[in-house]
Write a protein that holds these residues in place. Structure first.
Motif, PDB file in Angstrom:
ATOM      1  N   ASN A 107       0.824  -1.205   0.000  1.00 30.02           N
ATOM      2  CA  ASN A 107       0.000   0.000   0.000  1.00 30.02           C
ATOM      3  C   ASN A 107       0.860   1.258   0.000  1.00 30.02           C
ATOM      4  OD1 ASN A 107      -2.147  -1.759   0.177  1.00 30.02           O
ATOM      5  ND2 ASN A 107      -2.658  -1.271   2.296  1.00 30.02           N
ATOM      6  N   PHE A 108       1.867   1.277   0.858  1.00 29.33           N
ATOM      7  CA  PHE A 108       2.756   2.439   0.922  1.00 29.33           C
ATOM      8  C   PHE A 108       3.572   2.574  -0.362  1.00 29.33           C
ATOM      9  CE2 PHE A 108       3.360   3.608   5.702  1.00 29.33           C
ATOM     10  CZ  PHE A 108       2.005   3.862   5.792  1.00 29.33           C
ATOM     11  N   SER A 109       3.919   1.458  -0.978  1.00 28.46           N
ATOM     12  CA  SER A 109       4.676   1.507  -2.234  1.00 28.46           C
ATOM     13  C   SER A 109       3.868   2.203  -3.325  1.00 28.46           C
ATOM     14  CB  SER A 109       5.041   0.097  -2.696  1.00 28.46           C
ATOM     15  OG  SER A 109       5.886  -0.537  -1.772  1.00 28.46           O
ATOM     16  N   ALA A 110       2.560   1.904  -3.349  1.00 28.43           N
ATOM     17  CA  ALA A 110       1.685   2.464  -4.373  1.00 28.43           C
ATOM     18  C   ALA A 110       1.310   3.910  -4.089  1.00 28.43           C
ATOM     19  CB  ALA A 110       0.412   1.622  -4.478  1.00 28.43           C
ATOM     20  N   GLU A 111       1.397   4.309  -2.821  1.00 24.18           N
ATOM     21  CA  GLU A 111       0.833   5.607  -2.438  1.00 24.18           C
ATOM     22  C   GLU A 111       1.851   6.528  -1.772  1.00 24.18           C
ATOM     23  OE1 GLU A 111      -3.267   6.983  -0.191  1.00 24.18           O
ATOM     24  OE2 GLU A 111      -2.291   5.121   0.394  1.00 24.18           O
ATOM     25  N   ALA A 112       2.414   6.090  -0.673  1.00 24.35           N
ATOM     26  CA  ALA A 112       3.243   6.981   0.141  1.00 24.35           C
ATOM     27  C   ALA A 112       4.582   7.300  -0.499  1.00 24.35           C
ATOM     28  CB  ALA A 112       3.465   6.370   1.522  1.00 24.35           C
ATOM     29  N   GLY A 113       5.089   6.380  -1.327  1.00 19.19           N
ATOM     30  CA  GLY A 113       6.387   6.592  -1.955  1.00 19.19           C
ATOM     31  C   GLY A 113       6.469   7.880  -2.753  1.00 19.19           C
ATOM     32  N   GLU A 114       5.334   8.321  -3.299  1.00 21.85           N
ATOM     33  CA  GLU A 114       5.301   9.559  -4.083  1.00 21.85           C
ATOM     34  C   GLU A 114       5.294  10.793  -3.193  1.00 21.85           C
ATOM     35  OE1 GLU A 114       2.142   9.740  -6.890  1.00 21.85           O
ATOM     36  OE2 GLU A 114       2.481   7.712  -7.637  1.00 21.85           O
ATOM     37  N   HIS A 115       4.851  10.646  -1.955  1.00 16.05           N
ATOM     38  CA  HIS A 115       4.659  11.804  -1.071  1.00 16.05           C
ATOM     39  C   HIS A 115       5.752  11.955  -0.026  1.00 16.05           C
ATOM     40  CE1 HIS A 115       0.591  12.353  -2.662  1.00 16.05           C
ATOM     41  NE2 HIS A 115       0.473  11.039  -2.593  1.00 16.05           N
ATOM     42  N   SER A 116       6.535  10.906   0.198  1.00 17.18           N
ATOM     43  CA  SER A 116       7.515  10.944   1.281  1.00 17.18           C
ATOM     44  C   SER A 116       8.808  10.259   0.853  1.00 17.18           C
ATOM     45  CB  SER A 116       6.931  10.249   2.515  1.00 17.18           C
ATOM     46  OG  SER A 116       7.944  10.017   3.473  1.00 17.18           O
ATOM     47  N   GLU A 117       9.863  11.026   0.776  1.00 20.62           N
ATOM     48  CA  GLU A 117      11.159  10.456   0.409  1.00 20.62           C
ATOM     49  C   GLU A 117      11.695   9.516   1.488  1.00 20.62           C
ATOM     50  OE1 GLU A 117      14.541   9.536  -1.823  1.00 20.62           O
ATOM     51  OE2 GLU A 117      12.528  10.232  -2.338  1.00 20.62           O
ATOM     52  N   PRO A 118      11.569   9.840   2.795  1.00 22.64           N
ATOM     53  CA  PRO A 118      12.030   8.885   3.818  1.00 22.64           C
ATOM     54  C   PRO A 118      11.293   7.551   3.743  1.00 22.64           C
ATOM     55  CG  PRO A 118      11.751  11.061   4.784  1.00 22.64           C
ATOM     56  CD  PRO A 118      11.182  11.138   3.405  1.00 22.64           C
ATOM     57  N   ILE A 119       9.989   7.573   3.487  1.00 22.11           N
ATOM     58  CA  ILE A 119       9.237   6.327   3.373  1.00 22.11           C
ATOM     59  C   ILE A 119       9.657   5.573   2.116  1.00 22.11           C
ATOM     60  CG2 ILE A 119       6.933   5.353   2.956  1.00 22.11           C
ATOM     61  CD1 ILE A 119       5.817   7.358   4.957  1.00 22.11           C
ATOM     62  N   ARG A 120       9.869   6.291   1.018  1.00 22.06           N
ATOM     63  CA  ARG A 120      10.315   5.631  -0.219  1.00 22.06           C
ATOM     64  C   ARG A 120      11.654   4.938   0.005  1.00 22.06           C
ATOM     65  NH1 ARG A 120      13.674   5.541  -4.063  1.00 22.06           N
ATOM     66  NH2 ARG A 120      14.878   7.246  -3.152  1.00 22.06           N
ATOM     67  N   GLN A 121      12.574   5.624   0.667  1.00 25.15           N
ATOM     68  CA  GLN A 121      13.891   5.038   0.935  1.00 25.15           C
ATOM     69  C   GLN A 121      13.780   3.811   1.838  1.00 25.15           C
ATOM     70  OE1 GLN A 121      16.420   8.141   2.468  1.00 25.15           O
ATOM     71  NE2 GLN A 121      16.527   9.219   0.515  1.00 25.15           N
ATOM     72  N   ARG A 122      12.922   3.905   2.857  1.00 22.70           N
ATOM     73  CA  ARG A 122      12.747   2.765   3.770  1.00 22.70           C
ATOM     74  C   ARG A 122      12.119   1.585   3.046  1.00 22.70           C
ATOM     75  NH1 ARG A 122      14.541  -0.726   6.598  1.00 22.70           N
ATOM     76  NH2 ARG A 122      13.430  -1.465   8.439  1.00 22.70           N
TER      77      ARG A 122
END
Length: 198
Positions: A107-122
């Motif tokens: 879910n975060f891969s599809a959504e949060a990765g675009e909005h948060s660089e720290p989450i994308r990196q994690r």
């Protein structure tokens, strides 16, 4: 007398809210309300919604790591048996919500990765760690003859995890375990075979 901390309640209730509504759909107000905590207590414990969701992701991955330890990294069981159990654990978790919520990592891969660089990196770090464990299990399958000696375990691990996430997303849309059951059946009957790769 110090005020009681709402941190743990926010994290526990927030996990359910974010899993159900998504990164963008879950507001700080929703999370605080679900926790039965004042909205202001959220900012007392978390610098931002971003920081809160990153902590949720790390907690979720700790659970994933424990499941990996018990399955993919469990050298006491046969490789394909542990791979199957790893998949079954995920299917059972998803079934608890009728396949409606999906996987927090996906879910975060599809959504949060675009909005948060720290989450994308994690997320990228998490994908690498899971990939290593899947490849480890597949390499063990080669050693015991469950998988052909010429199998490219590194590429197979990438394919397997990407295909799993696709099946999870489809199951979420259909509210049905059928896409995951189909994925699992095809994985063991067609993809992971002891004969030479085609």
């Amino acid at each position: 007398m110090p005020k009681p901390s709402h941190r743990e309640k926010l994290l526990q209730a927030g996990f359910e809210v974010v899993l159900e509504r998504g990164y963008c759909g879950a507001s700080v107000r929703d999370i605080a309300q679900a926790a039965g905590a004042p909205q202001g207590s959220f900012t007392n414990h978390f610098a931002s919604k971003d920081a809160f969701c990153l902590e949720l992701l790390n907690r979720y991955f700790a659970m994933v790591e424990e499941n990996i330890r018990l399955t993919l990294r469990n050298d006491a069981a046969s490789p394909f048996a542990r791979l199957e159990e790893w998949l079954d654990i995920q299917i059972r978790f998803l079934n608890k919500a009728g396949m409606r919520n999906g996987c927090l990592i996906g879910n975060f891969s599809a959504e949060a990765g675009e909005h948060s660089e720290p989450i994308r990196q994690r997320l990228n770090e998490i994908y690498c760690e899971i990939h290593r464990s899947v490849a480890y299990c597949l390499e063990a399958a080669v050693k015991v003859g469950e998988l052909h000696v010429l199998a490219d375990c590194d590429e197979l691990a990438h394919f397997l995890y990407a295909a799993l996430h696709g099946a999870i997303l489809q199951a979420k849309v259909e509210h049905s375990p059928v896409p995951l059951e189909r994925f699992k059946k095809t994985l063991f009957a067609v993809v992971l075979r002891p004969d030479p790769p085609r």
